[in-house]
Design an enzyme around this catalytic site. Structure first.
Site, mmCIF file in Angstrom:
data_model
loop_
_atom_site.group_PDB
_atom_site.id
_atom_site.type_symbol
_atom_site.label_atom_id
_atom_site.label_comp_id
_atom_site.label_asym_id
_atom_site.label_seq_id
_atom_site.Cartn_x
_atom_site.Cartn_y
_atom_site.Cartn_z
ATOM 1 N N VAL A 163 -1.531 -8.156 6.182
ATOM 2 C CA VAL A 163 -2.452 -8.877 5.303
ATOM 3 C C VAL A 163 -2.069 -8.627 3.853
ATOM 4 C CG1 VAL A 163 -4.835 -9.182 4.561
ATOM 5 C CG2 VAL A 163 -4.326 -8.708 6.958
ATOM 6 N N LYS A 164 -1.861 -9.705 3.113
ATOM 7 C CA LYS A 164 -1.618 -9.612 1.681
ATOM 8 C C LYS A 164 -2.947 -9.783 0.943
ATOM 9 C CE LYS A 164 2.038 -11.665 0.001
ATOM 10 N NZ LYS A 164 3.063 -12.696 -0.319
#
Length: 218
Positions: free
Chosen positions: A89-90
């Protein structure tokens, strides 16, 4: 212990990404909403992209969460995490993003904090235990700053922690080489930049000479 360099492709062009993955040239795929939009992709296609890239050999696939506040960022991060165990997840390096990051890391998620522009932000990421930080070399240079020096400082303040730099906004193979020389371990770039690492005009000339010679002696 020194970390071996690792390459990722920064694209959502499924044909070109697939070629790089299947050829073993990159370890995974990084995306963000802008990259998805440029490739004509919609949020509803994220799961399909993830499955395709994992099947083609990606060890990690990065998708960026979105939202106006931490609660929205977390809700959309949960949707991303549900894709599978190779997803990263960014999260954007904003005040609300850091709140969401703290919660995601505490929950065991693999997190990359993106658009990091200062060593202080990188230090905060390391204190939270995030896996990756992503500074943008090209944009740092566009703003008149010494991007290589700043990214080297980011890697230095993360030393001894679980956090490493994935350098982004890399516009040439020389950018990758220069950053590696100051200790940066991971890189994500457009397919053209990745392929540029493999080529040199003099190498091509030598290969042509070898082929000509084998033709004469066969």
């Amino acid at each position: 212990m020194p970390v071996s360099p690792r390459l990722y492709v920064d694209s959502a062009d499924v044909t070109r990404v697939g070629e790089l993955l299947e050829g073993g040239l990159v370890a995974g795929v990084t995306t963000n909403p802008t990259i998805l939009e440029r490739s004509g992709r919609r949020v509803g296609e994220i799961a399909e992209l993830y499955d395709q890239w994992v099947a083609q050999g990606a060890s990690e696939v990065f998708f960026q969460t979105w939202g106006a506040d931490a609660s929205e960022l977390l809700a959309n991060a949960d949707r991303i995490l549900a894709l599978g165990d190779r997803v990263v997840v960014k999260v954007p390096a904003t005040r609300e993003g850091f709140v969401a990051t703290r919660s995601l890391v505490a929950g065991g998620a693999t997190v990359l904090v993106t658009a990091v522009y200062s060593p202080a932000q990188a230090l905060a990421c390391a204190s939270y235990g995030v896996r990756y930080v992503a500074p943008y070399l090209g944009r740092l240079r566009d703003s008149g700053r010494d991007g290589v020096a700043l990214i080297a400082d980011m890697q230095a303040v993360c030393a001894g922690s679980e956090t490493n730099v994935i350098a982004a906004s890399l516009r040439s193979p020389d950018d990758i080489v220069e950053l590696r020389q100051v200790g940066v371990p991971y890189f994500t770039a457009h397919p053209d930049v990745i392929l540029g690492l493999l080529s040199d005009e003099t190498s091509d000339q030598a290969a042509a000479e070898f082929e000509a010679a084998i033709g004469r002696i066969s």
